[in-house]
Design an enzyme around this catalytic site. Structure first.
Site, PDB file in Angstrom:
ATOM      1  N   HIS A 171      -3.340 -14.784  10.772  1.00  0.00           N
ATOM      2  CA  HIS A 171      -2.412 -13.680  10.496  1.00  0.00           C
ATOM      3  C   HIS A 171      -2.806 -12.393  11.221  1.00  0.00           C
ATOM      4  O   HIS A 171      -2.250 -11.338  10.952  1.00  0.00           O
ATOM      5  CB  HIS A 171      -2.331 -13.428   8.999  1.00  0.00           C
ATOM      6  CG  HIS A 171      -1.770 -14.583   8.235  1.00  0.00           C
ATOM      7  ND1 HIS A 171      -0.528 -15.104   8.505  1.00  0.00           N
ATOM      8  CD2 HIS A 171      -2.286 -15.336   7.240  1.00  0.00           C
ATOM      9  CE1 HIS A 171      -0.294 -16.124   7.696  1.00  0.00           C
ATOM     10  NE2 HIS A 171      -1.352 -16.295   6.915  1.00  0.00           N
ATOM     11  N   ARG A 222       3.001 -10.767   6.358  1.00  0.00           N
ATOM     12  CA  ARG A 222       4.466 -10.653   6.425  1.00  0.00           C
ATOM     13  C   ARG A 222       4.986 -10.183   7.791  1.00  0.00           C
ATOM     14  O   ARG A 222       6.173 -10.227   8.038  1.00  0.00           O
ATOM     15  CB  ARG A 222       4.968  -9.682   5.359  1.00  0.00           C
ATOM     16  CG  ARG A 222       4.759 -10.137   3.941  1.00  0.00           C
ATOM     17  CD  ARG A 222       5.789 -11.151   3.525  1.00  0.00           C
ATOM     18  NE  ARG A 222       5.743 -11.375   2.098  1.00  0.00           N
ATOM     19  CZ  ARG A 222       4.833 -12.111   1.485  1.00  0.00           C
ATOM     20  NH1 ARG A 222       3.849 -12.658   2.189  1.00  0.00           N
ATOM     21  NH2 ARG A 222       4.872 -12.299   0.190  1.00  0.00           N
ATOM     22  N   PRO A 249       0.829  -1.205   0.000  1.00  0.00           N
ATOM     23  CA  PRO A 249       0.000   0.000   0.000  1.00  0.00           C
ATOM     24  C   PRO A 249       0.861   1.251   0.000  1.00  0.00           C
ATOM     25  O   PRO A 249       1.751   1.399   0.824  1.00  0.00           O
ATOM     26  CB  PRO A 249      -0.826  -0.109   1.279  1.00  0.00           C
ATOM     27  CG  PRO A 249      -0.227  -1.189   2.072  1.00  0.00           C
ATOM     28  CD  PRO A 249       0.512  -2.064   1.134  1.00  0.00           C
ATOM     29  N   GLU A 250       0.628   2.127  -0.956  1.00  0.00           N
ATOM     30  CA  GLU A 250       1.329   3.400  -1.032  1.00  0.00           C
ATOM     31  C   GLU A 250       0.310   4.484  -0.679  1.00  0.00           C
ATOM     32  O   GLU A 250      -0.781   4.146  -0.221  1.00  0.00           O
ATOM     33  CB  GLU A 250       1.931   3.557  -2.440  1.00  0.00           C
ATOM     34  CG  GLU A 250       2.855   2.389  -2.762  1.00  0.00           C
ATOM     35  CD  GLU A 250       3.472   2.416  -4.159  1.00  0.00           C
ATOM     36  OE1 GLU A 250       3.637   3.500  -4.720  1.00  0.00           O
ATOM     37  OE2 GLU A 250       3.790   1.331  -4.673  1.00  0.00           O
TER      38      GLU A 250
END
Length: 278
Positions: free
Chosen positions: A93, A112, A2-3
């Site tokens: 997660h 991650r 995500p930017e």
DNA sequence: CTCTGGTCCTGTACGC
DNA sequence: TGCGTACAGGACCAGA
């Protein structure tokens, strides 16, 4: 991943879910995500009883404004937030859970585990990293041509590395840097100090317009990214070079190339973005 | 100063 | 079919 546009989409969806919610407890399943305070138990204690008033953003950081604290959250590659009922099964997660007084809970999920959270006393967040190190956003008034020129001419680095540097301009990541450079007709390996005034002007315009267009499209949903309502954006359909290795350039038909620049996979059109003569 | 490579992580793609 | 391995990447850090 995500930017800026994706984080903005998250912010907008998140604020509807959490504004006014009072935190009764916090569960931390992966303490490394909590960067400050150093002891995650202090993070939990401080948040108990705090009400979320607003969700702000700078660059790729989400900023939760509470009564006495400010929670600064970075999603990194694939962090995401979603609201659940207590009884909903918890995904493996999910690493941080904010329990609310109305029985709902905000869950932070991150496959991650690269995401980060910093908690600061309200008002001090801009005086310390990570927020204190951020440069202006591409469409802000502070991102003037003089400022940008000064930064670009002051270094020997290649333009892609400079655009990824969040202390110079914040919000661009690997995808949008490739897009902005393509739209500007500039090779990613050009030394930033060799850019002409005209190119710098174009680059600044394209950085702002690309992000604005993507924000309006709800961001890009590359790798199943979605906002906190579970909705995906549509800007991935507008990407011109990112992820298009060996495919025809939409502008000239040449094959899009993928190389490594500044340690990152980099897409560009060798015909529209020439480096020769510099 | 700047580049490279390692670190943190795990799902996915790929080769045999 | 299944296994092992390389790879991806945002930010940061150490070393050249």
């Amino acid at each position: 991943m995500p930017e800026l546009p994706e984080v903005e989409a998250v912010r907008r969806s998140l604020i509807e879910l959490v504004a006014g919610q009072r935190i009764t407890d916090v569960t931390v399943g992966w303490p490394k995500i909590i960067k400050s305070p150093e002891q995650y138990e202090q993070f939990q204690d401080a948040l108990k009883g705090q009400t979320i008033h607003d969700v702000d953003r700078k660059g790729k950081f989400l900023i939760f404004l509470l009564d006495d604290y400010c929670l600064v959250s970075h999603l990194r590659m694939e962090g995401n937030y979603s609201l659940h009922k207590q009884e909903d099964p918890v995904d493996k997660h999910t690493h941080v859970v904010f329990h609310f007084s109305d029985g709902m809970e905000l869950r932070y999920r991150d496959v991650r585990k690269f995401g980060t959270m910093h908690l600061f006393a309200k008002g001090s967040e801009w005086t310390v990293p990570p927020l204190s190190k951020l440069g202006p956003e591409p469409f802000s008034d502070e991102f003037t041509l003089e400022y940008f020129k000064g930064k670009l001419s002051n270094t020997e680095r290649v333009i892609k590395a400079v655009l990824l540097d969040q202390s110079i301009v914040t919000g661009l990541g690997n995808i949008y840097v490739d897009e902005v450079l393509f739209r500007s007709g500039i090779h990613p390996e050009r030394k930033s100090r060799t850019l002409t005034d005209q190119e710098i002007l174009i680059l600044r315009e394209q950085a702002a317009s690309t992000l604005k267009e993507s924000i309006n499209a709800g961001g890009s949903s590359v790798n199943t990214y979605m906002n906190s309502h579970g909705q995906s954006g549509t800007y991935q359909n507008e990407l011109k070079v990112y992820g298009r290795k060996d495919q025809e350039c939409y502008r000239c038909g040449a094959a899009v190339q993928k190389i490594k620049v500044a340690g990152r996979g980099t897409h560009f059109c060798p015909n529209c973005q020439k480096i020769a003569n510099y």
